[in-house]
Design a protein around this motif. Structure first.
Motif, mmCIF file in Angstrom:
data_model
loop_
_atom_site.group_PDB
_atom_site.id
_atom_site.type_symbol
_atom_site.label_atom_id
_atom_site.label_comp_id
_atom_site.label_asym_id
_atom_site.label_seq_id
_atom_site.Cartn_x
_atom_site.Cartn_y
_atom_site.Cartn_z
ATOM 1 N N UNK A 77 -7.499 8.218 1.931
ATOM 2 C CA UNK A 77 -6.102 8.483 1.715
ATOM 3 C C UNK A 77 -5.304 7.336 2.312
ATOM 4 N N UNK A 78 -4.266 6.923 1.620
ATOM 5 C CA UNK A 78 -3.465 5.802 2.094
ATOM 6 C C UNK A 78 -2.204 6.298 2.805
ATOM 7 N N UNK A 79 -1.618 5.411 3.549
ATOM 8 C CA UNK A 79 -0.378 5.730 4.237
ATOM 9 C C UNK A 79 0.769 5.768 3.233
ATOM 10 N N UNK A 80 1.765 6.580 3.530
ATOM 11 C CA UNK A 80 2.913 6.696 2.645
ATOM 12 C C UNK A 80 3.615 5.341 2.533
ATOM 13 N N UNK A 81 4.064 5.022 1.323
ATOM 14 C CA UNK A 81 4.752 3.771 0.999
ATOM 15 C C UNK A 81 3.875 2.534 1.155
ATOM 16 N N UNK A 82 2.571 2.697 1.160
ATOM 17 C CA UNK A 82 1.683 1.538 1.210
ATOM 18 C C UNK A 82 1.016 1.372 -0.150
ATOM 19 N N UNK A 83 0.614 0.179 -0.434
ATOM 20 C CA UNK A 83 -0.051 -0.105 -1.705
ATOM 21 C C UNK A 83 -1.539 0.171 -1.540
ATOM 22 N N UNK A 84 -2.082 0.930 -2.457
ATOM 23 C CA UNK A 84 -3.508 1.233 -2.391
ATOM 24 C C UNK A 84 -4.133 0.972 -3.759
ATOM 25 N N UNK A 85 -5.401 0.752 -3.747
ATOM 26 C CA UNK A 85 -6.137 0.559 -4.993
ATOM 27 C C UNK A 85 -7.333 1.496 -4.981
ATOM 28 N N UNK A 86 -7.804 1.797 -6.159
ATOM 29 C CA UNK A 86 -9.016 2.597 -6.258
ATOM 30 C C UNK A 86 -9.911 1.978 -7.312
#
Length: 83
Positions: free
Chosen positions: A1-10
């Motif tokens: 799970x990523x932090x709020x307002x952070x860019x994540x990829x899957x």
């Protein structure tokens, strides 16, 4: 799970690896996990939504109505022949 307002990829699981996973689960007699993986792949539901399914939701029915826990959206999911 990523932090709020952070860019994540899957990343995705290639289809041939998915089929190998199902074969390995079947060979190991892990039928419940095989079903879980199949439902997840064929419905594109999150784990939290898959855990809410009941046998009556899946067996002998061509479609299923799901209210997603995370978004609250309701959608009808048609089952393909693999489910």
């Amino acid at each position: 799970m990523s932090l709020k307002n952070s860019i994540s990829t899957s990343d995705y699981l290639p289809y041939d690896e998915y089929k190998r996973l199902l074969a390995a689960l079947h060979d190991d007699k892990e039928f419940l996990f095989e079903l879980f993986a199949t439902l997840g792949f064929c419905t594109a539901c999150r784990v939290s939504d898959l855990l809410q399914f009941r046998w009556s939701d899946v067996v002998c029915t061509p479609t299923m109505k799901v209210t997603e826990q995370k978004t609250g959206k309701t959608r009808n999911i048609p089952f393909n022949k693999n489910v």
